[in-house]
Scaffold this motif. Structure first.
Motif, PDB file in Angstrom:
ATOM      1  N   ASP A  28       0.832  -1.209   0.000  1.00 51.40           N
ATOM      2  CA  ASP A  28       0.000   0.000   0.000  1.00 51.40           C
ATOM      3  C   ASP A  28       0.865   1.257   0.000  1.00 51.40           C
ATOM      4  O   ASP A  28       0.551   2.247  -0.682  1.00 51.40           O
ATOM      5  CB  ASP A  28      -0.919   0.008   1.224  1.00 51.40           C
ATOM      6  N   CYS A  29       1.966   1.225   0.751  1.00 49.79           N
ATOM      7  CA  CYS A  29       2.861   2.391   0.801  1.00 49.79           C
ATOM      8  C   CYS A  29       3.546   2.613  -0.551  1.00 49.79           C
ATOM      9  O   CYS A  29       3.645   3.757  -1.020  1.00 49.79           O
ATOM     10  CB  CYS A  29       3.906   2.214   1.898  1.00 49.79           C
ATOM     11  N   PHE A  30       4.012   1.559  -1.167  1.00 48.52           N
ATOM     12  CA  PHE A  30       4.622   1.686  -2.491  1.00 48.52           C
ATOM     13  C   PHE A  30       3.655   2.334  -3.482  1.00 48.52           C
ATOM     14  O   PHE A  30       4.018   3.247  -4.230  1.00 48.52           O
ATOM     15  CB  PHE A  30       5.014   0.303  -3.025  1.00 48.52           C
ATOM     16  N   LEU A  31       2.421   1.846  -3.508  1.00 50.56           N
ATOM     17  CA  LEU A  31       1.455   2.358  -4.478  1.00 50.56           C
ATOM     18  C   LEU A  31       1.113   3.810  -4.203  1.00 50.56           C
ATOM     19  O   LEU A  31       0.974   4.620  -5.135  1.00 50.56           O
ATOM     20  CB  LEU A  31       0.195   1.489  -4.467  1.00 50.56           C
ATOM     21  N   LYS A  32       1.009   4.169  -2.913  1.00 48.91           N
ATOM     22  CA  LYS A  32       0.759   5.572  -2.583  1.00 48.91           C
ATOM     23  C   LYS A  32       1.938   6.433  -3.033  1.00 48.91           C
ATOM     24  O   LYS A  32       1.749   7.539  -3.578  1.00 48.91           O
ATOM     25  CB  LYS A  32       0.530   5.746  -1.083  1.00 48.91           C
ATOM     26  N   TYR A  33       3.147   5.953  -2.784  1.00 51.01           N
ATOM     27  CA  TYR A  33       4.332   6.726  -3.149  1.00 51.01           C
ATOM     28  C   TYR A  33       4.298   7.085  -4.631  1.00 51.01           C
ATOM     29  O   TYR A  33       4.485   8.251  -5.004  1.00 51.01           O
ATOM     30  CB  TYR A  33       5.602   5.928  -2.829  1.00 51.01           C
ATOM     31  N   TRP A  34       4.042   6.090  -5.478  1.00 49.24           N
ATOM     32  CA  TRP A  34       4.112   6.339  -6.910  1.00 49.24           C
ATOM     33  C   TRP A  34       2.884   7.042  -7.462  1.00 49.24           C
ATOM     34  O   TRP A  34       2.888   7.532  -8.590  1.00 49.24           O
ATOM     35  CB  TRP A  34       4.408   5.043  -7.653  1.00 49.24           C
ATOM     36  N   ARG A  35       1.815   7.146  -6.672  1.00 45.04           N
ATOM     37  CA  ARG A  35       0.708   8.036  -7.056  1.00 45.04           C
ATOM     38  C   ARG A  35       1.107   9.491  -6.888  1.00 45.04           C
ATOM     39  O   ARG A  35       0.573  10.364  -7.587  1.00 45.04           O
ATOM     40  CB  ARG A  35      -0.536   7.737  -6.212  1.00 45.04           C
ATOM     41  N   HIS A  36       2.031   9.752  -5.970  1.00 43.07           N
ATOM     42  CA  HIS A  36       2.374  11.136  -5.646  1.00 43.07           C
ATOM     43  C   HIS A  36       3.697  11.611  -6.236  1.00 43.07           C
ATOM     44  O   HIS A  36       3.895  12.810  -6.421  1.00 43.07           O
ATOM     45  CB  HIS A  36       2.427  11.324  -4.128  1.00 43.07           C
ATOM     46  N   TYR A  37       4.627  10.703  -6.484  1.00 45.92           N
ATOM     47  CA  TYR A  37       5.977  11.105  -6.878  1.00 45.92           C
ATOM     48  C   TYR A  37       6.368  10.487  -8.223  1.00 45.92           C
ATOM     49  O   TYR A  37       5.880   9.425  -8.607  1.00 45.92           O
ATOM     50  CB  TYR A  37       7.000  10.673  -5.821  1.00 45.92           C
ATOM     51  N   ASP A  38       7.310  11.185  -8.894  1.00 51.36           N
ATOM     52  CA  ASP A  38       7.856  10.698 -10.157  1.00 51.36           C
ATOM     53  C   ASP A  38       9.345  10.409 -10.055  1.00 51.36           C
ATOM     54  O   ASP A  38       9.991  10.127 -11.065  1.00 51.36           O
ATOM     55  CB  ASP A  38       7.634  11.735 -11.270  1.00 51.36           C
ATOM     56  N   THR A  39       9.895  10.503  -8.850  1.00 48.85           N
ATOM     57  CA  THR A  39      11.310  10.216  -8.633  1.00 48.85           C
ATOM     58  C   THR A  39      11.451   9.395  -7.365  1.00 48.85           C
ATOM     59  O   THR A  39      10.681   9.575  -6.411  1.00 48.85           O
ATOM     60  CB  THR A  39      12.133  11.521  -8.529  1.00 48.85           C
ATOM     61  N   LEU A  40      12.398   8.468  -7.352  1.00 48.82           N
ATOM     62  CA  LEU A  40      12.571   7.556  -6.217  1.00 48.82           C
ATOM     63  C   LEU A  40      13.472   8.199  -5.174  1.00 48.82           C
ATOM     64  O   LEU A  40      14.605   8.587  -5.481  1.00 48.82           O
ATOM     65  CB  LEU A  40      13.182   6.238  -6.698  1.00 48.82           C
ATOM     66  N   ILE A  41      12.998   8.304  -3.943  1.00 48.58           N
ATOM     67  CA  ILE A  41      13.767   8.963  -2.898  1.00 48.58           C
ATOM     68  C   ILE A  41      15.048   8.220  -2.592  1.00 48.58           C
ATOM     69  O   ILE A  41      16.085   8.833  -2.313  1.00 48.58           O
ATOM     70  CB  ILE A  41      12.911   9.146  -1.618  1.00 48.58           C
ATOM     71  N   ASP A  42      15.006   6.878  -2.612  1.00 48.67           N
ATOM     72  CA  ASP A  42      16.202   6.100  -2.306  1.00 48.67           C
ATOM     73  C   ASP A  42      16.061   4.708  -2.905  1.00 48.67           C
ATOM     74  O   ASP A  42      14.966   4.125  -2.894  1.00 48.67           O
ATOM     75  CB  ASP A  42      16.420   6.000  -0.800  1.00 48.67           C
ATOM     76  N   TYR A  43      17.151   4.176  -3.398  1.00 47.12           N
ATOM     77  CA  TYR A  43      17.165   2.824  -3.981  1.00 47.12           C
ATOM     78  C   TYR A  43      16.600   1.795  -3.007  1.00 47.12           C
ATOM     79  O   TYR A  43      15.956   0.828  -3.409  1.00 47.12           O
ATOM     80  CB  TYR A  43      18.612   2.485  -4.348  1.00 47.12           C
ATOM     81  N   PHE A  44      16.827   2.012  -1.696  1.00 49.65           N
ATOM     82  CA  PHE A  44      16.416   1.050  -0.680  1.00 49.65           C
ATOM     83  C   PHE A  44      15.140   1.479   0.045  1.00 49.65           C
ATOM     84  O   PHE A  44      14.986   1.226   1.245  1.00 49.65           O
ATOM     85  CB  PHE A  44      17.552   0.841   0.331  1.00 49.65           C
ATOM     86  N   LEU A  45      14.219   2.108  -0.668  1.00 46.19           N
ATOM     87  CA  LEU A  45      12.944   2.474  -0.059  1.00 46.19           C
ATOM     88  C   LEU A  45      12.278   1.261   0.577  1.00 46.19           C
ATOM     89  O   LEU A  45      11.658   1.360   1.650  1.00 46.19           O
ATOM     90  CB  LEU A  45      12.017   3.101  -1.111  1.00 46.19           C
ATOM     91  N   PHE A  46      12.382   0.102  -0.041  1.00 49.55           N
ATOM     92  CA  PHE A  46      11.812  -1.138   0.496  1.00 49.55           C
ATOM     93  C   PHE A  46      12.306  -1.377   1.932  1.00 49.55           C
ATOM     94  O   PHE A  46      11.542  -1.741   2.824  1.00 49.55           O
ATOM     95  CB  PHE A  46      12.231  -2.300  -0.406  1.00 49.55           C
ATOM     96  N   SER A  47      13.599  -1.175   2.159  1.00 56.75           N
ATOM     97  CA  SER A  47      14.177  -1.408   3.487  1.00 56.75           C
ATOM     98  C   SER A  47      13.583  -0.466   4.530  1.00 56.75           C
ATOM     99  O   SER A  47      13.328  -0.872   5.668  1.00 56.75           O
ATOM    100  CB  SER A  47      15.699  -1.222   3.439  1.00 56.75           C
ATOM    101  N   TYR A  48      13.342   0.784   4.149  1.00 59.82           N
ATOM    102  CA  TYR A  48      12.763   1.740   5.094  1.00 59.82           C
ATOM    103  C   TYR A  48      11.314   1.391   5.415  1.00 59.82           C
ATOM    104  O   TYR A  48      10.880   1.511   6.568  1.00 59.82           O
ATOM    105  CB  TYR A  48      12.872   3.156   4.525  1.00 59.82           C
ATOM    106  N   LEU A  49      10.569   0.959   4.419  1.00 60.90           N
ATOM    107  CA  LEU A  49       9.179   0.562   4.678  1.00 60.90           C
ATOM    108  C   LEU A  49       9.128  -0.687   5.559  1.00 60.90           C
ATOM    109  O   LEU A  49       8.263  -0.797   6.438  1.00 60.90           O
ATOM    110  CB  LEU A  49       8.460   0.309   3.356  1.00 60.90           C
ATOM    111  N   ALA A  50      10.052  -1.627   5.341  1.00 65.10           N
ATOM    112  CA  ALA A  50      10.095  -2.812   6.194  1.00 65.10           C
ATOM    113  C   ALA A  50      10.445  -2.435   7.625  1.00 65.10           C
ATOM    114  O   ALA A  50       9.929  -3.030   8.583  1.00 65.10           O
ATOM    115  CB  ALA A  50      11.112  -3.812   5.638  1.00 65.10           C
TER     116      ALA A  50
END
Length: 333
Positions: A227-249
């Motif tokens: 859910d967080c990933f999908l919300k992120y890409w609804r709002h942004y067009d650039t990736l804040i960090d390569y390891f966003l997955f690690s921060y969400l975990a």
């Protein structure tokens, strides 16, 4: 695109989207890595912690509604029999386009998966297995989303919707996958020993890694992350960090009681999974004793890399461990 232009474009994008301070810190962490490798020193923990503090503060604010929505979700029972849980592998261009090492490791994963069905995800078939919003797919197809991030969202969504085990195609499995991996609410390598260089690349590097993760369908952890990933890409067009997955975990196990309960059910495991890659890169000679430890020890998941050079002969022109290991995967030993 040259590396310098890529870094400049990312710096400006992060500065406009997040802050000039974050963009500067993120750039410094990227520049620190080649310098540190050349000087044979660890990456800067100070820079890593600065970046981590910013991202965690930003993420807890941006994903506040998701955190509140999942806060009262209860973790499932400790063990659930899942004899038909799938093993997910992914090479988006198709396995025929993969390097030889990847093909060897995929074949090894098949051998170690027992009766569990192995599914290989590609660009041609991913929508046969996972449902993702059209606007999310459009972000990837337009080039705004990196391929690595697309694969991260695929693995999280597959686990949330279907459960099973995701294994990166750069992972070497030395033993059959234990059934406890499939029956746990979630599973990941946990409290591992760091390798030589990457401890300061992602937050909580030794507690969680995305390259070997399992889940029951609708787990709190991977439902929240998806859910967080999908919300992120609804709002942004650039990736804040390569390891966003690690921060969400990290947020899932730190801020969600149910996510914390799922994580706490995982025993420490695979302590040396980051060791083998360093060992093979060193060009160490073949040793039957070491090979037996790899094959029979308390670590069965080893993270390799398609970006590393694994010498096949020592300076004395003797076969290396990499040569023996890969020949064994080819069936030549």
């Amino acid at each position: 695109m040259s590396r310098s232009k890529e870094l400049a474009d990312r710096f400006l994008s992060h500065a406009r989207t997040f802050s000039w301070g974050y963009a500067t810190t993120e750039l410094l962490t990227v520049l620190d890595r080649p310098v540190s490798l050349k000087l044979h020193k660890p990456f800067s923990m100070r820079l890593m912690h600065m970046k981590e503090r910013y991202i965690m503060h930003w993420a807890r604010s941006f994903f506040r509604e998701e955190i509140e929505r999942y806060h009262n979700h209860t973790a499932m029972a400790s063990q659930i029999s899942s004899p038909n849980a799938p093993v997910w592998l992914c090479w988006l261009q198709g396995i025929d386009q993969a390097p030889e090492l990847v093909q060897l490791l995929i074949a090894q994963t098949r051998r170690q998966s027992g009766s569990h069905p192995v599914r290989i995800i590609t660009l041609e078939n991913y929508n046969d297995y996972v449902t993702l919003p059209h606007d999310f797919i459009a972000k990837y197809e337009s080039g705004k989303m990196p391929q690595q991030q697309f694969a991260d969202v695929l693995r999280s969504a597959l686990l949330a919707q279907h459960g099973g085990l995701w294994v990166d195609t750069s992972v070497y499995l030395s033993q059959p996958i234990p059934e406890s991996v499939f029956s746990s609410p979630i599973y990941n390598v946990k409290n591992i020993l760091p390798n030589r260089t990457r401890e300061a690349v992602a937050c909580d590097f030794t507690k969680w890694q995305a390259y070997f993760i399992a889940s029951q369908p609708k787990s709190i952890t991977y439902s929240f992350i998806t859910d967080c990933f999908l919300k992120y890409w609804r709002h942004y067009d650039t990736l804040i960090d390569y390891f966003l997955f690690s921060y969400l975990a990290k947020i899932a196990r730190d801020d969600l009681p149910g996510g914390r309960a799922e994580f706490n059910m995982i025993p420490d495991n695979n302590p040396e999974c980051e060791w083998l890659c360093d060992y093979l890169m060193d060009g160490s000679p073949y040793s039957a004793r070491t090979y037996n430890q790899i094959r029979d020890g308390d670590t069965f998941v080893y993270k390799l890399s398609t970006k590393c050079d694994f010498p096949t002969r020592t300076k004395e022109d003797m076969p290396t461990m990499a040569s023996f290991l890969f020949d064994n995967l080819r069936g030549n030993n």
